[in-house]
Scaffold this active site. Structure first.
Site, mmCIF file in Angstrom:
data_model
loop_
_atom_site.group_PDB
_atom_site.id
_atom_site.type_symbol
_atom_site.label_atom_id
_atom_site.label_comp_id
_atom_site.label_asym_id
_atom_site.label_seq_id
_atom_site.Cartn_x
_atom_site.Cartn_y
_atom_site.Cartn_z
ATOM 1 N N LYS A 28 0.835 -1.201 0.000
ATOM 2 C CA LYS A 28 0.000 0.000 0.000
ATOM 3 C C LYS A 28 0.873 1.256 0.000
ATOM 4 O O LYS A 28 0.671 2.171 -0.803
ATOM 5 C CB LYS A 28 -0.924 -0.022 1.227
ATOM 6 C CG LYS A 28 -1.921 1.114 1.218
ATOM 7 C CD LYS A 28 -2.901 1.003 2.382
ATOM 8 C CE LYS A 28 -3.878 -0.115 2.156
ATOM 9 N NZ LYS A 28 -4.779 -0.351 3.275
ATOM 10 N N ARG A 97 -3.249 2.911 8.657
ATOM 11 C CA ARG A 97 -3.592 1.706 7.890
ATOM 12 C C ARG A 97 -2.410 0.768 7.770
ATOM 13 O O ARG A 97 -1.298 1.199 7.497
ATOM 14 C CB ARG A 97 -4.003 2.090 6.460
ATOM 15 C CG ARG A 97 -5.256 2.919 6.384
ATOM 16 C CD ARG A 97 -5.382 3.547 5.003
ATOM 17 N NE ARG A 97 -6.493 4.480 4.969
ATOM 18 C CZ ARG A 97 -7.734 4.137 4.629
ATOM 19 N NH1 ARG A 97 -8.000 2.911 4.264
ATOM 20 N NH2 ARG A 97 -8.685 5.036 4.644
ATOM 21 N N GLY A 106 -8.067 -7.365 4.748
ATOM 22 C CA GLY A 106 -8.865 -7.404 5.976
ATOM 23 C C GLY A 106 -8.206 -8.127 7.126
ATOM 24 O O GLY A 106 -8.797 -8.282 8.188
ATOM 25 N N MET A 108 -5.377 -7.338 8.791
ATOM 26 C CA MET A 108 -4.748 -6.515 9.821
ATOM 27 C C MET A 108 -5.580 -5.256 10.055
ATOM 28 O O MET A 108 -6.619 -5.067 9.441
ATOM 29 C CB MET A 108 -3.322 -6.209 9.422
ATOM 30 C CG MET A 108 -2.470 -7.461 9.518
ATOM 31 S SD MET A 108 -0.801 -7.174 9.004
ATOM 32 C CE MET A 108 -1.009 -6.663 7.342
ATOM 33 N N ARG A 342 -3.144 -1.162 -6.525
ATOM 34 C CA ARG A 342 -2.158 -2.260 -6.566
ATOM 35 C C ARG A 342 -2.476 -3.111 -7.781
ATOM 36 O O ARG A 342 -3.577 -3.028 -8.341
ATOM 37 C CB ARG A 342 -2.224 -3.102 -5.295
ATOM 38 C CG ARG A 342 -3.512 -3.802 -5.173
ATOM 39 C CD ARG A 342 -3.653 -4.605 -3.916
ATOM 40 N NE ARG A 342 -5.056 -4.988 -3.855
ATOM 41 C CZ ARG A 342 -5.720 -5.250 -2.763
ATOM 42 N NH1 ARG A 342 -5.151 -5.155 -1.603
ATOM 43 N NH2 ARG A 342 -6.975 -5.606 -2.825
ATOM 44 N N HIS A 458 -15.417 -8.659 1.419
ATOM 45 C CA HIS A 458 -14.395 -9.495 2.054
ATOM 46 C C HIS A 458 -14.465 -10.928 1.527
ATOM 47 O O HIS A 458 -13.460 -11.524 1.136
ATOM 48 C CB HIS A 458 -14.615 -9.466 3.572
ATOM 49 C CG HIS A 458 -13.695 -10.379 4.311
ATOM 50 N ND1 HIS A 458 -14.045 -11.667 4.648
ATOM 51 C CD2 HIS A 458 -12.429 -10.205 4.744
ATOM 52 C CE1 HIS A 458 -13.031 -12.237 5.286
ATOM 53 N NE2 HIS A 458 -12.037 -11.365 5.352
ATOM 54 N N SER A 785 16.234 -41.876 -11.184
ATOM 55 C CA SER A 785 14.970 -41.148 -11.016
ATOM 56 C C SER A 785 14.763 -40.962 -9.512
ATOM 57 O O SER A 785 14.773 -41.941 -8.755
ATOM 58 C CB SER A 785 13.815 -41.931 -11.631
ATOM 59 O OG SER A 785 12.619 -41.237 -11.380
ATOM 60 N N CYS A 853 10.258 -38.764 -9.997
ATOM 61 C CA CYS A 853 8.943 -39.363 -10.206
ATOM 62 C C CYS A 853 8.109 -39.392 -8.921
ATOM 63 O O CYS A 853 7.034 -39.952 -8.889
ATOM 64 C CB CYS A 853 9.071 -40.759 -10.798
ATOM 65 S SG CYS A 853 9.959 -41.896 -9.728
ATOM 66 N N TYR A 873 14.089 -34.308 -16.611
ATOM 67 C CA TYR A 873 12.627 -34.320 -16.702
ATOM 68 C C TYR A 873 11.989 -34.434 -15.322
ATOM 69 O O TYR A 873 12.638 -34.826 -14.348
ATOM 70 C CB TYR A 873 12.142 -35.465 -17.601
ATOM 71 C CG TYR A 873 12.368 -36.847 -17.013
ATOM 72 C CD1 TYR A 873 11.444 -37.429 -16.145
ATOM 73 C CD2 TYR A 873 13.514 -37.569 -17.320
ATOM 74 C CE1 TYR A 873 11.659 -38.674 -15.598
ATOM 75 C CE2 TYR A 873 13.740 -38.818 -16.772
ATOM 76 C CZ TYR A 873 12.801 -39.369 -15.906
ATOM 77 O OH TYR A 873 13.022 -40.606 -15.347
HETATM 78 C C1 PEP Z 1 8.834 -42.319 -4.413
HETATM 79 O O1 PEP Z 1 9.202 -42.908 -3.394
HETATM 80 O O2 PEP Z 1 8.944 -41.096 -4.573
HETATM 81 C C2 PEP Z 1 8.217 -43.079 -5.511
HETATM 82 C C3 PEP Z 1 7.926 -42.493 -6.660
HETATM 83 O O3 PEP Z 1 7.886 -44.356 -5.271
HETATM 84 P P1 PEP Z 1 6.592 -44.806 -4.424
HETATM 85 O O4 PEP Z 1 5.765 -43.608 -4.182
HETATM 86 O O5 PEP Z 1 5.898 -45.826 -5.257
HETATM 87 O O6 PEP Z 1 7.221 -45.369 -3.199
#
Ligand code: PEP
Ligand code: MG
Length: 901
Positions: A28, A97, A106, A108, A342, A458, A785, A853, A873
């Site tokens: 502000k 303010r 709202g 604070m 803003r 609000h 991975s 993963c 990835y």
């Molecule tokens: C993990 O452990 O992040 C994984 C992908 O394997 P899971 O979740 O199957 O144990």
């Protein structure tokens, strides 16, 4: 310890700041300074820095030098205004303010009309042209606001006294109270104040000011502010700035008023101004949704000069900020004043649409457009919508304040919302209007429905910020909180009854309306052509996604175990499978075979069971490889402990006992029970699973490896392409991997022959030891991975199945972490393990392919981290694939600039 110096600058005149000083002056303050320097009509004032607040909160007292600096700036303000604070004849009044780095609507405190006392109230009346009513109304507002926010006097007592005064007068409207009534009310308010505080209402204006400033500092740590910060992931140590601004009055009569406006529709992103106006009122009345406002366009009729000037200023602000702006303004007797601007909060849809428009208008480029949207917004746009047909007739229509489709049991209090949500129920919080104390309930609810208030009330502002569905101002609804019901069109809806609310159209339905796919999902599915639709949102999403894809360095794969999931993920843009968990392939009608495998009394029995499983597994892989048409598919060998494929111990024991009682033949069940007992583990997550199983059960991994290789060859021979990557779970030592790999390579060589199929062998990095010995492991792995679920579990020593429900609430409350480390990667700890493994793995094997993963692969913040550490990835569930694509693009550009919080 916080040290402060006499020379620290804690107070900035508006003319000294600018919009880039948000860290110091709060949002502000920085924007008031910017508008002042643009020459816009901003009431004069000054800002006390967030640094002063931090010092106050750390030490419990104002830092040295602050009082003197306030004094100096106050004197300058008095000179500029030609009035002195609290002067009996011609008083200067100020508002105090809050204004933090990130907007916390709202949450604070604000105190208006500071400087009024028993004597200056007379002067104010004179200033206002002998307007006694106005002066006494302002005074009673000060005592009420000051009492409640600074001295913690229960607000209901003041409200009760106000209601009493109206009742005595035979009216429901504040405006019917005249000067004498209000003078009487001031006396009553003072008594209430004295009763609760043990002292008289402070008459000394400077004391009022200092106490109000202190209360704003302290409101940073109010419970609701803490809760809001946690929800919005705002750091707890920023503190708030305090703005002291000369008062201008929107409640001086019909030629005065106050309003809130947006330079584009914050709901849909549509061009054109948008806002609410309330004549003869102070700003808080609009934001609190206390009275129903009129659309801003009405102002053109009421005061064309101010309206035209406002439009002009709004166009200038948009051009200047190159973004949607929201503003608060007040008109005092025909003179327009800007009280705030803003870069405005907006819905997810509006964020995409506006970013696209601004590119078209030449105000920003596509990189900036990409920066201005985010994965959380995209995820919201993928939520389902109501599927409506004639069976569902809307019973009320309010304002579509925050889009989405929500159904749930009606509740009328925040506490009840929290209670039912804790039982796993969907609830819709219904209120006349919400206030900051409803925050808990709003977080717990699926959606929010109010009978009063506009798009800037609000409820609307907070719901939009949270991405929660909200319908506001549905004024056909009569809410009766004590009776726990509302009535609409002659019907009564009681607590627990189900309603559905549409935050886009503002419609309210009785019962649960079924839902359908959102347009954005239809677009990702390929059933809505972005080049041919006139849906502005879909066009904008397409354009920004295309740019994200062009910019990102990270590839995005999916976690998919079936052909159907793989197909959907591909439509959503997945460039391969990063994790195909094979355990589901052991369930369903294959359970019997798996039981035979586990219970096998001899090698021959086990070999038979595996041989029966082989063609089934092969067929699973054929389907997946076909769907992925030559994209990489990482297949993980079986991971969970085998007892998970058998019935639970207790249930089996009971069945056996009952069957024995009946004299039935239970030989098979007994064998099963004995096996389950044998396999029972105290800590199965740390027990016989993953690679350990493969090393202990002869032939199990071999069968899987063979099924994978044979499926790849079959698909290739049919003219397709397959690119399998075999992944070994739970490796902690290179020797484990080497053992599995030696056997697998033999099988692969035998199966693949001259088919041209190439099969990679790699490992998950999900045990801390693997991360720390990544250099050794990389010698035996063609890819890594990161299994961040297990890596978080074992890195922190948190059982992933138990702790989130058990005690994370306390850890979050204490700020040990701001978000569950299972949801967003813990950069410092688990993230460090990933960094080490990536660096040491690549040092040992240059070009080593690296992915992730675990669940974190689809978490927006974590995607940025994975980009930073140089993974190739991320892999996530199909619905998260577009989110990861978008965030990977954003991570790649990583521009700084506007922030839309
Ligand atoms: C993990 O452990 O992040 C994984 C992908 O394997 P899971 O979740 O199957 O144990
Ligand atoms: Mg795992």
């Amino acid at each position: 310890m916080v040290t402060t110096h006499e020379t620290d600058k804690y107070v900035y005149d508006f003319a000294e700041g600018n919009k880039d000083l948000k860290d110091l002056l709060g949002g502000k303050g920085a924007n008031l300074a910017e508008m002042t320097n643009l020459g816009l009509p901003v009431p004069p004032g000054f800002t006390i820095t967030t640094g002063a607040c931090q010092a106050y909160l750390a030490t419990g007292r104002e830092p040295d030098g602050l009082a003197g600096q306030i004094e100096a700036h106050l004197e300058a303000l008095e000179r500029a205004m030609g009035r002195r604070l609290g002067d009996p004849q011609d008083p200067l009044l100020v508002s105090v303010r809050s204004g933090a780095r990130f907007s916390m609507p709202g949450m604070m405190e604000t105190v208006l009309n500071v400087g009024l006392n028993d004597r200056s109230v007379v002067g104010l009346s004179e200033q206002a042209g002998q307007n006694d009513r106005f002066a006494w109304d302002s005074y009673r507002r000060l005592i009420q606001m000051f009492g409640k926010t600074v001295c913690e006097v229960p607000g209901e007592e003041f409200e009760h006294a106000l209601d009493e005064a109206k009742r005595a007068k035979g009216t429901h409207d504040d405006l019917d109270l005249d000067a004498d009534d209000l003078r009487g009310l001031v006396e009553t308010y003072k008594k209430i104040f004295a009763k609760h505080t043990g002292r008289e209402f402070p008459q000394e204006p400077r004391e009022q000011l200092d106490l109000a400033i202190r209360a704003v500092f302290e409101s940073w740590n109010a419970e609701r502010a803490i809760l809001y910060r946690r929800q919005e992931r705002i750091p707890a140590d920023l503190g708030t700035a305090v703005n002291v601004v000369a008062m201008v009055f929107g409640n001086l009569g019909p030629d005065s008023g106050t309003g809130v406006a947006f330079t584009r529709d914050p709901g849909s992103g549509a061009q054109g101004i948008y806002g609410d106006y309330l004549a003869n009122a102070q700003g808080e009345d609009v934001v609190a949704g206390i009275r129903n406002t009129v659309p801003l366009q009405e102002l053109e009729r009421l005061d064309k000069t101010s309206y035209d000037q406002l439009l002009d200023i709004m166009a200038r602000l948009e051009g200047h900020y190159q973004d949607l702006c929201d503003i608060e303004f007040t008109i005092e007797r025909g003179k327009l004043w800007m009280l705030q601007t803003r870069v405005g909060k907006r819905t997810a849809a509006a964020a995409f649409v506006i970013a696209g428009q601004l590119v078209d208008e030449g105000l920003i480029d596509l990189d900036e457009a990409l920066h201005r949207v985010n994965g959380a917004q995209l995820a919201q746009l993928m939520f389902p919508r109501f599927q409506l047909d004639h069976e569902f007739e809307a019973v009320a229509r309010g304002i579509g304040a925050s889009p989405g489709a929500a159904s749930g049991a009606v509740v009328f209090t925040s506490a009840r919302a929290v209670e039912l949500a804790a039982e796993g129920k969907s609830v819709i919080l219904v209120r006349r209007e919400t206030n900051p104390d409803d925050l808990n309930g709003m977080i717990a609810a699926q959606g929010i429905l109010t009978s009063r208030g506009g798009k800037t009330s609000h409820a609307a502002v907070v719901a939009r910020g949270m991405g929660k569905t909200c319908v506001s101002g549905a004024d056909e609804i009569e809410v009766n909180v004590p009776a726990k019901r509302f009535t609409v069109g002659g019907r009564t809806v009681s607590e627990g009854d189900v309603v559905s609310i549409d935050g886009t159209t503002g419609k309210v339905y009785l019962g649960e309306v079924p839902v359908t796919l959102s347009e954005v999902v239809q677009y990702f599915e390929g059933s809505l052509d972005p080049e041919r639709t006139d849906d502005a949102l879909v066009r904008a999403v397409h354009r920004i996604m295309t740019h994200a894809d062009a910019r990102r360095r990270l590839a995005v794969r999916t976690n998919a175990d079936t052909g159907a999931d793989a197909a959907r993920a591909r439509r959503f843009g997945a460039e391969g499978i990063g994790l195909c968990r094979t355990e589901h392939m052991f369930l369903g009608d294959r359970r019997e075979l798996v039981e035979r495998l586990i219970l096998a009394a001899s090698d021959a029995e086990r070999t038979d069971a595996l041989a029966a499983l082989l063609p089934l597994q092969r067929q699973d892989f054929v389907e997946i490889f076909r769907e992925m048409a030559g994209l990489p598919v990482t297949v993980r060998l079986i991971d969970p402990p085998l007892h998970e494929f058998l019935p639970p111990l207790e249930q089996l024991a009971v069945n056996v006992a009952v069957a024995q009682e009946r004299g039935e033949d239970v030989a098979k069940e007994e064998a099963l029970l004995a096996a389950v007992r044998r396999m029972h583990e105290e800590n199965p997550m740390l027990g016989l699973r993953g690679v350990r199983l493969g090393l202990v059960i002869p032939g199990l991994f071999a069968m899987q490896v063979r099924a994978i290789a044979e499926a790849a060859v079959a698909v290739t021979r049919d003219g397709g392409a397959a690119c399998p990557e075999i992944m070994v779970p739970l490796v902690g030592a290179v020797q484990e991997l080497e053992t599995v790999r030696a056997e697998a390579e033999k099988i692969i060589a035998e199966v693949v022959g001259d088919s041209g199929v190439e099969v990679l062998i790699g490992t998950m990095i999900e045990v801390p030891r693997a991360a720390l010995t990544a250099g050794q492991i990389a010698e035996a792995a063609q890819f890594f991975s990161f299994g961040t679920n297990d890596l978080t579990q074992m890195g922190w020593g948190f059982s992933r199945d138990d702790v989130e429900g058990a005690f994370f609430w306390r850890y979050l409350e204490l700020g040990i972490f701001g978000i569950s480390p299972f949801e967003s990667i813990d950069r410092d700890g688990v993230g460090r393990l990933i960094r080490i493994a990536a660096e040491e793995g690549r040092a040992a094997r240059p070009g080593l392919k690296l992915g992730v993963c675990g669940e974190h692969g689809g978490d927006p913040d974590s995607v940025h981290f994975f980009h930073e550490v140089g993974l190739d990835y991320v892999s996530c569930s199909p619905f998260r694939v577009p989110v990861a694509r978008l965030e990977a693009g954003r991570a790649a550009i990583e521009t700084t600039g506007s922030d839309s919080r």
